[in-house]
Design an enzyme around this catalytic site. Structure first.
Site, PDB file in Angstrom:
ATOM      1  N   TYR A  26       0.839  -1.204   0.000  1.00 52.62           N
ATOM      2  CA  TYR A  26       0.000   0.000   0.000  1.00 52.62           C
ATOM      3  C   TYR A  26       0.873   1.253   0.000  1.00 52.62           C
ATOM      4  O   TYR A  26       0.629   2.199  -0.748  1.00 52.62           O
ATOM      5  CB  TYR A  26      -0.921  -0.031   1.220  1.00 52.62           C
ATOM      6  CG  TYR A  26      -1.790   1.202   1.370  1.00 52.62           C
ATOM      7  CD1 TYR A  26      -2.815   1.477   0.473  1.00 52.62           C
ATOM      8  CD2 TYR A  26      -1.579   2.096   2.424  1.00 52.62           C
ATOM      9  CE1 TYR A  26      -3.619   2.609   0.609  1.00 52.62           C
ATOM     10  CE2 TYR A  26      -2.368   3.229   2.574  1.00 52.62           C
ATOM     11  CZ  TYR A  26      -3.378   3.481   1.660  1.00 52.62           C
ATOM     12  OH  TYR A  26      -4.156   4.605   1.807  1.00 52.62           O
ATOM     13  N   GLU A  48     -12.185   6.331   4.694  1.00 49.36           N
ATOM     14  CA  GLU A  48     -11.650   7.139   5.791  1.00 49.36           C
ATOM     15  C   GLU A  48     -12.743   7.385   6.829  1.00 49.36           C
ATOM     16  O   GLU A  48     -12.476   7.421   8.032  1.00 49.36           O
ATOM     17  CB  GLU A  48     -11.097   8.469   5.275  1.00 49.36           C
ATOM     18  CG  GLU A  48      -9.799   8.356   4.480  1.00 49.36           C
ATOM     19  CD  GLU A  48      -8.597   7.947   5.328  1.00 49.36           C
ATOM     20  OE1 GLU A  48      -8.719   7.917   6.569  1.00 49.36           O
ATOM     21  OE2 GLU A  48      -7.553   7.639   4.746  1.00 49.36           O
ATOM     22  N   TRP A  56      -6.372   1.811  10.201  1.00 44.14           N
ATOM     23  CA  TRP A  56      -6.408   1.653   8.752  1.00 44.14           C
ATOM     24  C   TRP A  56      -6.180   0.192   8.372  1.00 44.14           C
ATOM     25  O   TRP A  56      -6.712  -0.286   7.377  1.00 44.14           O
ATOM     26  CB  TRP A  56      -5.366   2.554   8.081  1.00 44.14           C
ATOM     27  CG  TRP A  56      -5.309   2.356   6.595  1.00 44.14           C
ATOM     28  CD1 TRP A  56      -4.247   1.928   5.856  1.00 44.14           C
ATOM     29  CD2 TRP A  56      -6.386   2.554   5.652  1.00 44.14           C
ATOM     30  NE1 TRP A  56      -4.593   1.848   4.526  1.00 44.14           N
ATOM     31  CE2 TRP A  56      -5.890   2.222   4.372  1.00 44.14           C
ATOM     32  CE3 TRP A  56      -7.708   2.975   5.777  1.00 44.14           C
ATOM     33  CZ2 TRP A  56      -6.672   2.307   3.224  1.00 44.14           C
ATOM     34  CZ3 TRP A  56      -8.492   3.056   4.629  1.00 44.14           C
ATOM     35  CH2 TRP A  56      -7.969   2.720   3.368  1.00 44.14           C
TER      36      TRP A  56
END
Length: 201
Positions: A26, A48, A56
């Site tokens: 990522y 988000e 996350w």
């Protein structure tokens, strides 16, 4: 704590990219690279929002499930969701089953449509809030900025939900509106090169 760390390939990267196995890909291939696609921007704003109060890593692990549940975050399709869809999603163990956040995505899909009608694209609107370099803090030292506060206020005024300044700042970091890779990170220069060649919507 140092903002970079050496990896086995002897290259320096942002320290956070070593905190979970799935973060490396990522970090190297997505985070910070500029995005001009409406659906990807909507996806990230939505995720988000789901991340609020969570990590996350939790969201990233479920990202493909979220994409399937929300039709690849095509906001034109999500805007048509009904209470029946909310009920369905609350039973979907592959995503975060939070009624408020699910309803926020559906609400925000309608708001995204309105932005497209008035500004041509979601991307054009979002990128109009790109901050000037002189207004940026040292990488990875801030959780909000003047630009994230401004975009957050603008979205909220239009009726968006779960788009606070911190959420929007994380979104801007990830979608390349700022290059927040640490100085010395091997990816920072790659992101900067992409930003130079990126044609703003």
């Amino acid at each position: 704590m140092s903002k970079t760390i050496h990896f086995p390939d002897r290259k320096k990267r942002c320290t956070w990219s070593a905190s979970a196995p799935e973060f490396l890909k990522y970090h190297d291939e997505e985070w910070g690279f500029p995005v001009g696609d409406d659906y990807r921007l909507f996806e990230k704003l939505s995720l988000e929002g789901f991340q609020s109060g969570l990590s996350w890593r939790t969201i990233l692990a479920k990202r493909e499930n979220f994409r399937k549940a929300f039709h690849q975050f095509d906001f034109n399709k999500v805007a048509k969701f009904t209470q029946k869809d909310v009920t369905r999603l609350l039973k979907d163990e592959g995503i975060i089953r939070h009624k408020g956040k699910i309803e926020a995505v559906i609400n925000n899909a309608k708001m995204a449509q309105e932005i497209v009608r008035t500004h041509g694209s979601l991307a054009a609107y979002i990128w109009s809030f790109e901050p000037d370099k002189k207004d940026l803090a040292t990488p990875q030292t801030a959780s909000t900025s003047a630009a994230s506060i401004a975009l957050s206020k603008a979205l909220k005024k239009q009726g968006w939900k779960f788009v606070g300044p911190t959420t929007v700042y994380a979104f801007m970091q990830a979608m390349g509106l700022i290059n927040d890779h640490a100085v010395g990170c091997i990816i920072r220069s790659k992101v900067e090169a992409k930003r130079r060649s990126f044609k703003k919507p």
